[in-house]
Design a protein around this motif. Structure first.
Motif, PDB file in Angstrom:
ATOM      1  N   PHE A 112      -4.855   2.555   5.801  1.00 31.10           N
ATOM      2  CA  PHE A 112      -5.037   1.192   6.294  1.00 31.10           C
ATOM      3  C   PHE A 112      -3.915   0.312   5.778  1.00 31.10           C
ATOM      4  O   PHE A 112      -3.209   0.656   4.843  1.00 31.10           O
ATOM      5  N   ARG A 113      -3.763  -0.840   6.395  1.00 32.07           N
ATOM      6  CA  ARG A 113      -2.878  -1.906   5.915  1.00 32.07           C
ATOM      7  C   ARG A 113      -3.790  -3.027   5.457  1.00 32.07           C
ATOM      8  O   ARG A 113      -4.875  -3.217   6.015  1.00 32.07           O
ATOM      9  N   SER A 114      -3.346  -3.791   4.473  1.00 30.56           N
ATOM     10  CA  SER A 114      -4.205  -4.825   3.909  1.00 30.56           C
ATOM     11  C   SER A 114      -3.439  -6.122   3.699  1.00 30.56           C
ATOM     12  O   SER A 114      -2.243  -6.102   3.416  1.00 30.56           O
ATOM     13  N   LYS A 173       5.127  -0.332   8.960  1.00 28.04           N
ATOM     14  CA  LYS A 173       5.435  -1.550   8.208  1.00 28.04           C
ATOM     15  C   LYS A 173       5.051  -2.737   9.085  1.00 28.04           C
ATOM     16  O   LYS A 173       5.602  -2.933  10.157  1.00 28.04           O
ATOM     17  N   THR A 174       4.063  -3.487   8.637  1.00 29.50           N
ATOM     18  CA  THR A 174       3.573  -4.636   9.405  1.00 29.50           C
ATOM     19  C   THR A 174       3.612  -5.888   8.548  1.00 29.50           C
ATOM     20  O   THR A 174       3.713  -5.828   7.326  1.00 29.50           O
ATOM     21  N   PHE A 175       3.487  -7.002   9.226  1.00 26.16           N
ATOM     22  CA  PHE A 175       3.462  -8.313   8.591  1.00 26.16           C
ATOM     23  C   PHE A 175       2.210  -9.035   9.068  1.00 26.16           C
ATOM     24  O   PHE A 175       2.016  -9.181  10.270  1.00 26.16           O
ATOM     25  N   PRO A 176       1.351  -9.489   8.154  1.00 26.17           N
ATOM     26  CA  PRO A 176       0.147 -10.211   8.585  1.00 26.17           C
ATOM     27  C   PRO A 176       0.497 -11.638   8.986  1.00 26.17           C
ATOM     28  O   PRO A 176       1.338 -12.282   8.358  1.00 26.17           O
ATOM     29  N   ARG A 177      -0.121 -12.119  10.043  1.00 26.09           N
ATOM     30  CA  ARG A 177       0.086 -13.488  10.533  1.00 26.09           C
ATOM     31  C   ARG A 177      -1.256 -14.123  10.855  1.00 26.09           C
ATOM     32  O   ARG A 177      -2.111 -13.487  11.479  1.00 26.09           O
ATOM     33  N   ILE A 178      -1.424 -15.376  10.469  1.00 25.32           N
ATOM     34  CA  ILE A 178      -2.618 -16.132  10.852  1.00 25.32           C
ATOM     35  C   ILE A 178      -2.411 -16.603  12.286  1.00 25.32           C
ATOM     36  O   ILE A 178      -1.436 -17.305  12.566  1.00 25.32           O
ATOM     37  N   VAL A 179      -3.293 -16.210  13.196  1.00 26.69           N
ATOM     38  CA  VAL A 179      -3.168 -16.579  14.595  1.00 26.69           C
ATOM     39  C   VAL A 179      -4.045 -17.778  14.908  1.00 26.69           C
ATOM     40  O   VAL A 179      -3.619 -18.709  15.596  1.00 26.69           O
ATOM     41  N   GLN A 180      -5.290 -17.750  14.382  1.00 27.58           N
ATOM     42  CA  GLN A 180      -6.228 -18.848  14.600  1.00 27.58           C
ATOM     43  C   GLN A 180      -7.043 -19.080  13.340  1.00 27.58           C
ATOM     44  O   GLN A 180      -7.337 -18.129  12.602  1.00 27.58           O
ATOM     45  N   ALA A 181      -7.398 -20.334  13.132  1.00 27.81           N
ATOM     46  CA  ALA A 181      -8.306 -20.680  12.025  1.00 27.81           C
ATOM     47  C   ALA A 181      -9.101 -21.916  12.449  1.00 27.81           C
ATOM     48  O   ALA A 181      -8.520 -22.924  12.841  1.00 27.81           O
ATOM     49  N   GLU A 182     -10.396 -21.788  12.367  1.00 29.78           N
ATOM     50  CA  GLU A 182     -11.284 -22.876  12.801  1.00 29.78           C
ATOM     51  C   GLU A 182     -12.305 -23.156  11.695  1.00 29.78           C
ATOM     52  O   GLU A 182     -12.940 -22.251  11.170  1.00 29.78           O
ATOM     53  N   ARG A 183     -12.437 -24.443  11.361  1.00 36.38           N
ATOM     54  CA  ARG A 183     -13.458 -24.874  10.381  1.00 36.38           C
ATOM     55  C   ARG A 183     -14.652 -25.350  11.179  1.00 36.38           C
ATOM     56  O   ARG A 183     -14.543 -26.173  12.061  1.00 36.38           O
ATOM     57  N   GLY A 184     -15.803 -24.784  10.874  1.00 31.31           N
ATOM     58  CA  GLY A 184     -17.001 -25.117  11.641  1.00 31.31           C
ATOM     59  C   GLY A 184     -17.928 -26.035  10.925  1.00 31.31           C
ATOM     60  O   GLY A 184     -17.810 -26.432   9.841  1.00 31.31           O
ATOM     61  N   VAL A 207       0.855  -1.183   0.000  1.00 31.95           N
ATOM     62  CA  VAL A 207       0.000   0.000   0.000  1.00 31.95           C
ATOM     63  C   VAL A 207       0.890   1.232   0.000  1.00 31.95           C
ATOM     64  O   VAL A 207       2.056   1.167   0.385  1.00 31.95           O
ATOM     65  N   GLU A 208       0.352   2.341  -0.420  1.00 27.57           N
ATOM     66  CA  GLU A 208       1.079   3.600  -0.434  1.00 27.57           C
ATOM     67  C   GLU A 208       1.271   4.082   1.003  1.00 27.57           C
ATOM     68  O   GLU A 208       0.423   3.831   1.858  1.00 27.57           O
ATOM     69  N   PRO A 209       2.374   4.781   1.282  1.00 25.35           N
ATOM     70  CA  PRO A 209       2.596   5.286   2.634  1.00 25.35           C
ATOM     71  C   PRO A 209       1.467   6.188   3.137  1.00 25.35           C
ATOM     72  O   PRO A 209       1.211   6.244   4.329  1.00 25.35           O
TER      73      PRO A 209
END
Length: 182
Positions: free
Chosen positions: A111-113, A171-182, A105-107
């Motif tokens: 938002f961050r995406s 500057k951030t890094f996205p991380r998957i913390v939890q994932a649940e299949r219902g 994204v532009e500075p």
């Protein structure tokens, strides 16, 4: 030509040449390369032509109504995902079904995406609840975003964007913390 072939031979060739020219002209006109019939104004029809074209019926639903409906559905899925993840211990049963990648994204963006992808390896549609953290370079989580994937089709991959306003400008890094299949 009459003298070389004789008067009778020249007269007998004339109809044959004329027929060949007519056939060639007809073939050239008939193969215009379009599949639709002509629309000449001189064409007569049995019924009278309408004087005014009929108006398209307006849908009672506006663009704003549609957008609000989509937003409401996304919010219902998010709330269901939040409720689903409340009871989950650890990373959840579907952490291996989920991947994430940060999007540039532009500075100046507010938002961050991140693009979150869920691949459903089962043989039936399933609901997925996913928590994504936006982590800075020191490992501190600046924001946590929860997404709900309703009816992820079997054997297919679906995706959504996780957006964070709290992590904007960092500057951030996205991380998957939890994932649940219902």
């Amino acid at each position: 030509m009459r003298r070389a072939l004789g008067g009778r031979a020249a007269r007998s060739l004339t109809p044959a040449v004329l027929a060949a020219v007519i056939v060639a002209g007809t073939a050239a006109c008939g193969s215009s390369g379009t599949s639709s019939p002509g629309t000449a104004r001189s064409t007569r029809t049995v019924s009278a032509e309408p004087t005014v074209s009929p108006k398209a019926t307006q849908s009672q639903r506006t663009h704003e109504d549609f957008a609000a409906s989509v937003s409401a559905e996304a919010e219902r899925n998010r709330q269901k995902a939040v409720a689903t993840l409340k009871g989950v211990k650890g990373k959840g049963n579907a952490i291996g079904d989920v991947s994430v990648s940060g999007l540039a994204v532009e500075p100046a963006e507010q938002f961050r995406s991140a693009l979150v992808r869920v691949t459903n390896p089962t043989d039936k549609a399933a609901f997925y609840a996913v928590r994504v953290d936006f982590v800075d370079s020191s490992g501190k989580a600046l924001d946590s975003v929860v997404l709900g994937f309703a009816d992820a089709p079997p054997g297919r991959t679906v995706s959504q964007h996780a957006n964070s306003r709290k992590a904007a400008g960092v500057k951030t890094f996205p991380r998957i913390v939890q994932a649940e299949r219902g």
